[in-house]
Enzyme design. Structure first.
Site, mmCIF file in Angstrom:
data_model
loop_
_atom_site.group_PDB
_atom_site.id
_atom_site.type_symbol
_atom_site.label_atom_id
_atom_site.label_comp_id
_atom_site.label_asym_id
_atom_site.label_seq_id
_atom_site.Cartn_x
_atom_site.Cartn_y
_atom_site.Cartn_z
ATOM 1 N N CYS A 49 66.354 -10.748 27.248
ATOM 2 C CA CYS A 49 67.792 -10.626 27.536
ATOM 3 C C CYS A 49 68.431 -11.943 27.974
ATOM 4 O O CYS A 49 69.632 -12.001 28.219
ATOM 5 C CB CYS A 49 68.036 -9.546 28.580
ATOM 6 S SG CYS A 49 67.613 -7.902 27.976
ATOM 7 N N HIS A 93 83.089 -4.118 21.501
ATOM 8 C CA HIS A 93 83.010 -5.266 20.596
ATOM 9 C C HIS A 93 83.479 -6.555 21.262
ATOM 10 O O HIS A 93 84.175 -7.370 20.664
ATOM 11 C CB HIS A 93 83.774 -4.997 19.289
ATOM 12 C CG HIS A 93 83.015 -4.095 18.381
ATOM 13 N ND1 HIS A 93 83.039 -2.738 18.520
ATOM 14 C CD2 HIS A 93 82.195 -4.374 17.347
ATOM 15 C CE1 HIS A 93 82.274 -2.195 17.590
ATOM 16 N NE2 HIS A 93 81.729 -3.161 16.865
ATOM 17 N N GLU A 140 71.704 1.347 28.327
ATOM 18 C CA GLU A 140 71.700 0.082 27.611
ATOM 19 C C GLU A 140 70.929 0.244 26.298
ATOM 20 O O GLU A 140 71.251 -0.376 25.298
ATOM 21 C CB GLU A 140 71.055 -0.993 28.483
ATOM 22 C CG GLU A 140 71.357 -2.384 28.031
ATOM 23 C CD GLU A 140 70.895 -3.420 29.038
ATOM 24 O OE1 GLU A 140 71.736 -3.835 29.864
ATOM 25 O OE2 GLU A 140 69.717 -3.781 28.995
#
Length: 156
Positions: A49, A93, A140
């Site tokens: 990540c 987005h 997530e």
């Protein structure tokens, strides 16, 4: 079990009276799920990540309140509208590191920010029926999520 077609559709003010629509005076919770897509990366983290990547987040919102005169706590359509305006328009987005306040964009940090946005809206427009957030879950991935409950927000 025998299945039957109803012989008569119930009509308001004929078969059921308006004062019968509200059945109780209990607090009831309703839950609605949403998804949004966003990109982020984590600072000071040694793992996958650390690099820029994206997720399809799933947000599960549980809101409680007392029912109104027709038996609704809060309309599912209203929850959808609140999510759209307070969360989706800001995060979907988008590059989360850019649009969220300065924070590491972990699910644990994001869920508190999301709570604050939703709670502010509910207090402004829906307070009269005791409407409040009870729990949020922010996925997530399909198997990894953060949870936030009312008692944790109130007791800390």
């Amino acid at each position: 079990m025998d299945f039957q077609i109803p012989k008569k559709v119930e009509r308001i003010d004929e078969d059921i009276q308006r004062n019968e629509l509200k059945y109780h005076h209990k607090r009831v919770a309703v839950t609605k799920e949403f998804t949004f897509d966003a990109a982020h990366h984590l600072h000071c983290y040694e793992g996958k990540c650390k690099s820029l990547h994206g997720h399809t987040y799933k947000l599960v919102i549980t809101i409680s309140g007392y029912v109104d005169n027709i038996g609704l706590t809060i309309d599912f359509g209203e929850i959808k509208q609140i999510f759209k305006e307070e969360i989706d328009l800001k995060l979907d987005h988008r590059y989360l590191n850019e649009v969220l306040p300065n924070m590491n964009t972990t699910a644990e940090n994001m869920i508190v920010w999301i709570w604050e946005q939703l709670e502010k809206r509910l207090k402004t427009h829906y307070h009269e029926r005791g409407t409040r957030i009870e729990e949020l879950k922010l996925y997530e991935t399909p198997t990894s999520y953060a949870t936030l409950k009312r008692e944790w927000m109130e007791n800390d």
